[in-house]
Write a protein that holds these residues in place. Structure first.
Motif: not given
Length: 83
Positions: A32-53
């Motif tokens: 979760l921490n690694k994915f969160s760090a990646k998300m901070m560097l780019k615009d999050a799409g709906s697929a990213d938000l689903k993965e985060m959830t």
């Protein structure tokens, strides 16, 4: 042949006493921490938000038993994960 069976039993019982669920919790938190760090560097799409959830839910399930645990106890259990 008896020696082999005895060795296997000793190995199974020595490994069975460790709390490996804390290791699963730590891995889920790290993912979760690694994915969160990646998300901070780019615009999050709906697929990213689903993965985060999905990652948050996975971490919540795996770490539920450890939420009320003190930091000192967690560090003791964490030490077993690196072995």
């Amino acid at each position: 042949m008896k020696y082999i069976y005895f060795s296997i039993l000793v190995l199974l019982f020595s490994c069975g006493t460790k709390d490996t669920k804390i290791c699963d919790c730590l891995v889920a938190g790290e993912s979760l921490n690694k994915f969160s760090a990646k998300m901070m560097l780019k615009d999050a799409g709906s697929a990213d938000l689903k993965e985060m959830t999905k990652l948050k839910e996975n971490k919540r399930k795996k770490c539920a038993a450890y939420e009320a645990m003190s930091g000192e106890e967690m560090l003791k259990l964490k030490a077993n994960c690196s072995k």
